[in-house]
Write a protein that holds these residues in place. Structure first.
Motif, short mmCIF file in Angstrom:
data_model
loop_
_atom_site.label_atom_id
_atom_site.label_comp_id
_atom_site.label_asym_id
_atom_site.label_seq_id
_atom_site.Cartn_x
_atom_site.Cartn_y
_atom_site.Cartn_z
N SER A 64 0.83 -1.20 0.00
CA SER A 64 0.00 0.00 0.00
C SER A 64 0.87 1.26 0.00
O SER A 64 0.58 2.23 -0.72
N ARG B 175 2.34 1.79 -3.43
CA ARG B 175 1.33 2.30 -4.36
C ARG B 175 1.05 3.78 -4.12
O ARG B 175 0.81 4.54 -5.07
N THR B 176 1.08 4.20 -2.85
CA THR B 176 0.86 5.61 -2.52
C THR B 176 1.94 6.47 -3.15
O THR B 176 1.66 7.51 -3.76
N LEU C 260 3.83 5.74 -5.72
CA LEU C 260 3.69 5.71 -7.17
C LEU C 260 2.53 6.60 -7.62
O LEU C 260 2.63 7.28 -8.65
N ARG C 261 1.46 6.63 -6.83
CA ARG C 261 0.32 7.48 -7.17
C ARG C 261 0.71 8.96 -7.11
O ARG C 261 0.29 9.76 -7.94
N LYS C 262 1.57 9.31 -6.16
CA LYS C 262 2.02 10.70 -6.05
C LYS C 262 2.81 11.11 -7.30
O LYS C 262 2.69 12.24 -7.77
N GLU D 231 2.37 9.75 -10.30
CA GLU D 231 1.36 9.84 -11.35
C GLU D 231 0.62 11.17 -11.30
O GLU D 231 0.38 11.80 -12.34
N GLU D 232 0.26 11.60 -10.10
CA GLU D 232 -0.47 12.86 -9.95
C GLU D 232 0.39 14.05 -10.36
O GLU D 232 -0.08 14.99 -10.99
N ALA E 296 9.95 7.86 -4.55
CA ALA E 296 9.30 6.58 -4.83
C ALA E 296 10.31 5.46 -5.09
O ALA E 296 10.05 4.30 -4.74
N LYS F 37 8.48 -0.49 -13.71
CA LYS F 37 7.73 0.67 -13.23
C LYS F 37 8.61 1.91 -13.16
O LYS F 37 8.20 3.00 -13.59
N LEU G 233 8.02 5.24 -15.48
CA LEU G 233 7.74 6.52 -14.80
C LEU G 233 8.81 7.54 -15.14
O LEU G 233 8.49 8.71 -15.41
#
Length: 88
Positions: A26, A29-30, A32-34, A36-37, A54, A75, A79
């Motif tokens: 988790s 993923r957090t 990686l989401r940052k 992406e954002e 990350a 990944k 990215l």
């Protein structure tokens, strides 16, 4: 259901490891989401900073056995290519 003492202990250990791995996954993923954002906003500086944060998380997941080495490499590669493309 586990009957022998070893099987009962194993079940307890599996539950504990599952919780730890779930939390670690988790957390990855957090991060990686940052990234992406930040890419979505188009801010290369923020995306680069997020990517730098990350990477160690992702690699830690590899050493702990939560993520496969090639998955993490893929990944990071994808990215970083997207972050680099923001500057162009």
């Amino acid at each position: 259901m586990a009957n022998s003492p070893q099987a009962k202990k194993r079940a307890r250990q599996n539950e504990r490891r599952y919780a730890v791995n779930k939390a670690r996954r988790s957390r990855i993923r957090t991060f990686l989401r940052k990234v992406e954002e930040a890419i979505a906003t188009g801010d290369q500086a923020a995306a680069t900073a997020a990517l730098r944060l990350a990477q160690p998380e992702l690699m830690r997941g590899v050493t702990k056995g939560v993520v496969h080495k090639n998955t993490a490499a893929r990944k990071m590669s994808r990215l970083s290519a997207r972050v680099k493309a923001l500057g162009a």
